[in-house]
Design an enzyme around this catalytic site. Structure first.
Site, PDB file in Angstrom:
ATOM      1  N   ASP A  20      -2.207 -10.439  -2.503  1.00 56.54           N
ATOM      2  CA  ASP A  20      -2.832  -9.977  -1.256  1.00 56.54           C
ATOM      3  C   ASP A  20      -4.316  -9.701  -1.534  1.00 56.54           C
ATOM      4  O   ASP A  20      -4.681  -9.286  -2.642  1.00 56.54           O
ATOM      5  CB  ASP A  20      -2.118  -8.707  -0.775  1.00 56.54           C
ATOM      6  CG  ASP A  20      -2.585  -8.225   0.590  1.00 56.54           C
ATOM      7  OD1 ASP A  20      -1.853  -8.464   1.564  1.00 56.54           O
ATOM      8  OD2 ASP A  20      -3.671  -7.599   0.685  1.00 56.54           O
ATOM      9  N   HIS A  67       0.826  -1.225   0.000  1.00 52.77           N
ATOM     10  CA  HIS A  67       0.000   0.000   0.000  1.00 52.77           C
ATOM     11  C   HIS A  67       0.855   1.268   0.000  1.00 52.77           C
ATOM     12  O   HIS A  67       0.325   2.370  -0.149  1.00 52.77           O
ATOM     13  CB  HIS A  67      -0.946   0.025   1.211  1.00 52.77           C
ATOM     14  CG  HIS A  67      -1.963  -1.072   1.192  1.00 52.77           C
ATOM     15  ND1 HIS A  67      -2.838  -1.262   0.140  1.00 52.77           N
ATOM     16  CD2 HIS A  67      -2.245  -2.062   2.082  1.00 52.77           C
ATOM     17  CE1 HIS A  67      -3.610  -2.316   0.391  1.00 52.77           C
ATOM     18  NE2 HIS A  67      -3.272  -2.821   1.566  1.00 52.77           N
ATOM     19  N   ASP A 120      -4.230 -12.774   3.365  1.00 51.94           N
ATOM     20  CA  ASP A 120      -5.567 -12.360   3.804  1.00 51.94           C
ATOM     21  C   ASP A 120      -6.647 -12.788   2.809  1.00 51.94           C
ATOM     22  O   ASP A 120      -7.819 -12.498   3.013  1.00 51.94           O
ATOM     23  CB  ASP A 120      -5.635 -10.858   4.124  1.00 51.94           C
ATOM     24  CG  ASP A 120      -4.804  -9.985   3.209  1.00 51.94           C
ATOM     25  OD1 ASP A 120      -4.309 -10.494   2.185  1.00 51.94           O
ATOM     26  OD2 ASP A 120      -4.648  -8.786   3.512  1.00 51.94           O
TER      27      ASP A 120
HETATM   28  C1  SP5 Z   1      -1.037  -5.086   3.931  1.00 50.32           C
HETATM   29  C2  SP5 Z   1      -2.517  -5.136   4.178  1.00 50.32           C
HETATM   30  O1  SP5 Z   1      -3.118  -6.198   4.058  1.00 50.32           O
HETATM   31  N1  SP5 Z   1      -3.118  -4.014   4.597  1.00 50.32           N
HETATM   32  C3  SP5 Z   1      -4.520  -3.984   4.815  1.00 50.32           C
HETATM   33  C4  SP5 Z   1      -5.009  -2.743   5.461  1.00 50.32           C
HETATM   34  C5  SP5 Z   1      -6.500  -2.803   5.605  1.00 50.32           C
HETATM   35  N2  SP5 Z   1      -7.017  -1.755   6.424  1.00 50.32           N
HETATM   36  C6  SP5 Z   1      -8.438  -1.566   6.287  1.00 50.32           C
HETATM   37  C7  SP5 Z   1      -9.164  -2.264   7.369  1.00 50.32           C
HETATM   38  C8  SP5 Z   1     -10.658  -2.233   7.113  1.00 50.32           C
HETATM   39  C9  SP5 Z   1     -11.354  -2.862   8.282  1.00 50.32           C
HETATM   40  N3  SP5 Z   1     -12.612  -3.383   7.938  1.00 50.32           N
HETATM   41  C10 SP5 Z   1     -13.218  -4.090   9.046  1.00 50.32           C
HETATM   42  C11 SP5 Z   1     -13.709  -5.444   8.651  1.00 50.32           C
HETATM   43  C12 SP5 Z   1     -13.876  -6.310   9.908  1.00 50.32           C
HETATM   44  N4  SP5 Z   1     -14.619  -7.480   9.630  1.00 50.32           N
HETATM   45 ZN    ZN Z   2      -4.105  -7.113   2.531  1.00 46.98          ZN
END
Ligand code: SP5
Ligand code: ZN
Length: 344
Positions: free
Chosen positions: A196, A162, A285
């Site tokens: 990813d 990112h 993920d």
């Molecule tokens: C490297 C990487 O995988 N970064 C990911 C960053 C994601 N951040 C956003 C999180 C959004 C959270 N959404 C909540 C869902 C819970 N079920």
């Molecule tokens: Zn990710």
């Protein structure tokens, strides 16, 4: 297989992140992730663990803007020198510029807002050292595959995909895969395949107008998922990079067969490009149990993904990105890497 890893990541240990709706939750991108991967890999006879070499700043400055790297380097110390009427933990701004505001402010909090795309990349005392070590792990793995290794794994933390030319965000500070790919591109054409769950917006940003590196990202459709503003199918590169970026946005609930269909299309594009090296941004993920993901990819699916990528028979650097189901992360990585073992 050579695996590059540095303990310096453990100094980067944010206590919380902010979820949508303003909820503070424990930081998902935790040092414990690395312990899980190490535990799984140390049980494999084919794994050899190495400390990274130090490549200095030049390969980092070949993809990131110098003012951004200087900010990452100095920000925490500057933050500590400031007087505030609230407790100072991590450097994390609360003000961000709207579209079209391109001014880079002098104040530290102004610059922090300028360089951060969200609230999930706070800067702590050990953040810059950890990010540098992660970039050096990726570069060391890159060097190994130029030396004739069939594949290498860079166990990077913090992750990188990112992070763009001049931004952190999404747990990422320096774009480890992009730094390694740019370095490799001095010897031969390079393809980056990002698996990813989230779109690799930073990698897209870095190579969007560059011709030496083909970039492909398979991910949750930004129409419903983070990072929302990048990763759409109609973003295909510009200038020298025209036609050299491909996004495969997939729906929530994507299963093994849906994923492998998209992967085969991506692999055909890589084959047509005929790179000399392949870099894989390996976020786990996409796994069915991931707390941030909405795909349904099984362990077997991950192994099949590894087998098909390995089928390209390219010297391959695999770079750790996301993956937050800690109990499964190590075994998922082992399943992905299994098919890249050398002919020994
Ligand atoms: C490297 C990487 O995988 N970064 C990911 C960053 C994601 N951040 C956003 C999180 C959004 C959270 N959404 C909540 C869902 C819970 N079920
Ligand atoms: Zn990710």
């Amino acid at each position: 297989m050579r695996v590059y890893y540095s303990d310096l990541h453990s100094q980067h240990n944010p206590s919380f992140e902010v979820f949508d709706g303003g909820v503070q939750v424990p930081y998902l991108e935790s040092p414990g992730r690395m312990q899980q991967v190490l535990a799984a890999l140390q049980g494999q006879a084919w794994v050899n663990l190495f400390d990274p070499d130090d490549f200095g700043l030049d390969p980092i400055l070949a993809v990131h803007r110098p003012d951004y790297v200087e900010f990452l380097c100095d920000a925490f110390e500057e933050w500590m020198q400031q007087t505030t009427n609230y407790p100072k933990q991590a450097l994390l701004p609360a003000t961000f510029p709207p579209r079209g505001w391109s001014r880079r402010p002098k104040t530290l909090l102004g610059r922090a807002g300028y360089y951060m795309m969200d609230l999930s990349a706070p800067i702590l005392a050990g953040t810059y050292a950890a990010a540098l070590a992660a970039a050096n792990c990726a570069l060391s793995g890159a060097k190994a595959i130029t030396g004739g290794e069939r594949a290498a794994f860079a166990l990077c933390r913090p992750p990188g995909h990112h992070a763009g030319k001049a931004n952190c965000g999404g747990y990422c500070y320096l774009n480890n895969a992009a730094i390694a790919a740019q370095w490799l591109s001095e010897s031969a054409k390079v393809a980056i395949l990002d698996i990813d769950y989230h779109a690799g917006n930073g990698t897209q940003d870095i190579f969007y107008e560059r011709g030496e590196v083909l970039t492909i990202s398979i991910h949750a459709d930004p129409d419903f998922e983070y990072p929302y503003f990048s990763g759409y199918a109609d973003e295909t590169g510009k200038g020298d990079g025209s036609g050299l970026h491909h996004n495969f946005p997939l729906p929530a609930g994507t299963n093994d067969s849906g994923y492998l269909t998209a992967l085969d299309e991506a692999l055909a594009l890589i084959q047509a490009f005929q790179p000399g090296f392949l870099v894989v941004s390996a976020g786990m993920d996409l796994y069915v149990g991931d707390p941030l993901g909405r795909f349904q990819i099984s362990r077997q699916g991950i192994q099949a993904i590894g087998a098909r990528i390995a089928g390209l028979r390219q010297p391959t650097l695999i770079v750790m990105e996301g993956g937050y189901d800690n109990t499964a992360l190590g075994e998922n990585i082992a399943a992905l890497l299994e098919n890249f073992r050398g002919s020994d």
